[in-house]
Enzyme design. Structure first.
Site, PDB file in Angstrom:
ATOM      1  N   HIS A  32       0.854  -1.202   0.000  1.00  0.00           N
ATOM      2  CA  HIS A  32       0.000   0.000   0.000  1.00  0.00           C
ATOM      3  C   HIS A  32       0.882   1.243   0.000  1.00  0.00           C
ATOM      4  CE1 HIS A  32      -4.076   1.744   1.340  1.00  0.00           C
ATOM      5  NE2 HIS A  32      -3.291   2.764   1.044  1.00  0.00           N
ATOM      6  N   GLY A 193      -9.982   7.752  -1.601  1.00  0.00           N
ATOM      7  CA  GLY A 193     -10.577   9.078  -1.459  1.00  0.00           C
ATOM      8  C   GLY A 193     -11.380   9.138  -0.172  1.00  0.00           C
ATOM      9  N   HIS A 220      -9.976   0.880   0.059  1.00  0.00           N
ATOM     10  CA  HIS A 220      -9.694   1.689   1.247  1.00  0.00           C
ATOM     11  C   HIS A 220     -10.950   1.665   2.113  1.00  0.00           C
ATOM     12  CE1 HIS A 220      -6.267   3.465  -0.888  1.00  0.00           C
ATOM     13  NE2 HIS A 220      -5.925   4.061   0.223  1.00  0.00           N
ATOM     14  N   GLU A 223     -10.791   3.292   7.662  1.00  0.00           N
ATOM     15  CA  GLU A 223      -9.738   4.227   8.069  1.00  0.00           C
ATOM     16  C   GLU A 223     -10.430   5.357   8.827  1.00  0.00           C
ATOM     17  OE1 GLU A 223      -7.837   6.182   4.815  1.00  0.00           O
ATOM     18  OE2 GLU A 223      -6.145   6.865   6.013  1.00  0.00           O
TER      19      GLU A 223
END
Ligand SMILES: [Zn+2]
Length: 373
Positions: A32, A193, A220, A223
């Site tokens: 990543h 994003g 993603h 997070e």
């Protein structure tokens, strides 16, 4: 619910104290890392001068400070704003090729032997390049970088992941681009994003297409946003890996007596060996973890989740794989055994073919760590 007991020993390496230089020399695997988050400050300065792009600071050193300080604000949205200045200098094929080449040689010098580097082609088409030309320019840079690294005696395998931006509507097109390049250097797909308001389920068409094509993707998730984003990424979209996945910790309860209880989703993630692409420094900067010492990676590693350690954005976090591992060693007492385990986890979780992964584990990673014991 699943009951667990924490293993008491974090590190089983009794050997000589681990130094930063030892960590730099061990083989490392990076899953990543954003191409537009890892530019050399000096390269940004030079490319900006060529095109007349105005930068927020003068000179490479001040610029490096500006990126690190802006990224330290604790907000994912603010963090993402810094990319306007890197993406601005990534609009021509020669510039993209240079940046891709430097990325690969920088990683090789840092001891990385296999890397999957991601970027969004749709951010690099402002001045007329097509997404396909962007991928070709990156691939040219990767091949130059791999050749230079091999010559320097630090061979590295670098592969592309194509990212679609979650607030845009190009994911299906980018997914098709990834599939069309899959035998020429692209190993997978990703969406990235701001998470809030843009759930991955907006891009189901792209994910369903990739699954029909037997292709790989990571998302993603978990997070800035909690468990629902992880659940959607896995159970609606079918992600092979999770970008960050830090918030899986919200589904784990540690009792006063040290007993650990996993909720259904955390159990699923661990049982299915879903790789977590954790990026400790970046996670602290965006507020997803309070500090490296309190980063969930310690508990998740104790519980034998499929944890991997990554850089995310080397420029904004002023970091490297060596630095991330060094932080884990000094803040969380990760020894050489655990660093090798993280590296093997990452290699097992890579999107390249099984025979290549197996060969890198047996021929490079194992002997590389054994040589330092
Ligand atoms: Zn990322």
């Amino acid at each position: 619910m699943v009951e667990n007991t924490l293993s008491s020993a974090r590190s089983t390496t009794p050997a000589a104290p681990l130094t930063r230089e030892t960590i730099r020399r061990v083989p490392k695997v990076l899953l990543h890392d954003h191409l537009d988050g890892g530019l050399r400050p000096q390269t940004i300065v030079e490319l900006s001068a060529e095109i007349g792009h105005e930068l927020p600071a003068d000179g490479a050193e001040a610029l490096a400070d500006w990126f690190a300080e802006s990224a330290d604000s604790g907000s994912l949205v603010r963090y993402l704003e810094t990319f306007a200045h890197t993406v601005a200098v990534m609009q021509t094929a020669p510039a993209i090729t240079r940046i891709a080449r430097e990325c690969v040689t920088d990683l090789a010098e840092d001891g990385v032997v296999y890397a999957e580097i991601r970027y969004a082609p749709e951010l690099m088409i402002e001045q007329g390049l097509t997404p396909d030309q962007v991928v070709a320019a990156v691939q040219a840079g990767f091949e130059e970088g791999m050749a230079l690294a091999a010559e320097a005696g630090t061979p590295i395998v670098a592969r592309q992941l194509l990212t679609a931006m979650r607030h845009q509507a190009m994911s299906r097109e980018i997914a098709e681009l990834a599939v069309s390049w899959r035998d020429r250097g692209v190993t997978g797909f990703d969406i990235a994003g701001a998470e809030a308001g843009f759930p991955p389920t907006r891009h189901l068409d792209a994910f369903e297409y990739l699954r029909r094509e037997n292709a790989h993707f990571t998302i993603h998730a978990g997070e800035a946003f909690g468990l629902p984003s992880i659940w959607e990424a896995l159970q609606w979209c079918g992600a092979d890996r999770l970008g960050h996945g830090v918030r899986i910790i919200d589904d784990i309860t540690v009792g006063d007596d040290g007993s650990v209880t996993l909720g259904r989703l955390a159990s699923y993630v661990r049982d299915k060996r879903i790789p977590l692409e954790m990026c400790p420094s970046s996670n602290v900067q965006t507020g997803a973890a309070p500090s490296i010492a309190e980063h969930p990676i310690g508990l998740l590693a104790d519980l034998r989740f499929r944890v991997t350690v990554n850089t995310d954005n080397r420029l904004m976090s002023r970091t490297s794989m060596t630095e991330e591992m060094w932080q884990l060693h000094t803040q969380l007492d990760f020894g050489l055994d655990r660093l090798e385990w993280l590296t093997t986890n990452a290699m097992k979780s890579a999107f390249t073919h099984y025979d290549k992964r197996y060969a890198l584990i047996t021929d490079v990673i194992k002997p590389g760590y054994a040589a330092l014991r």
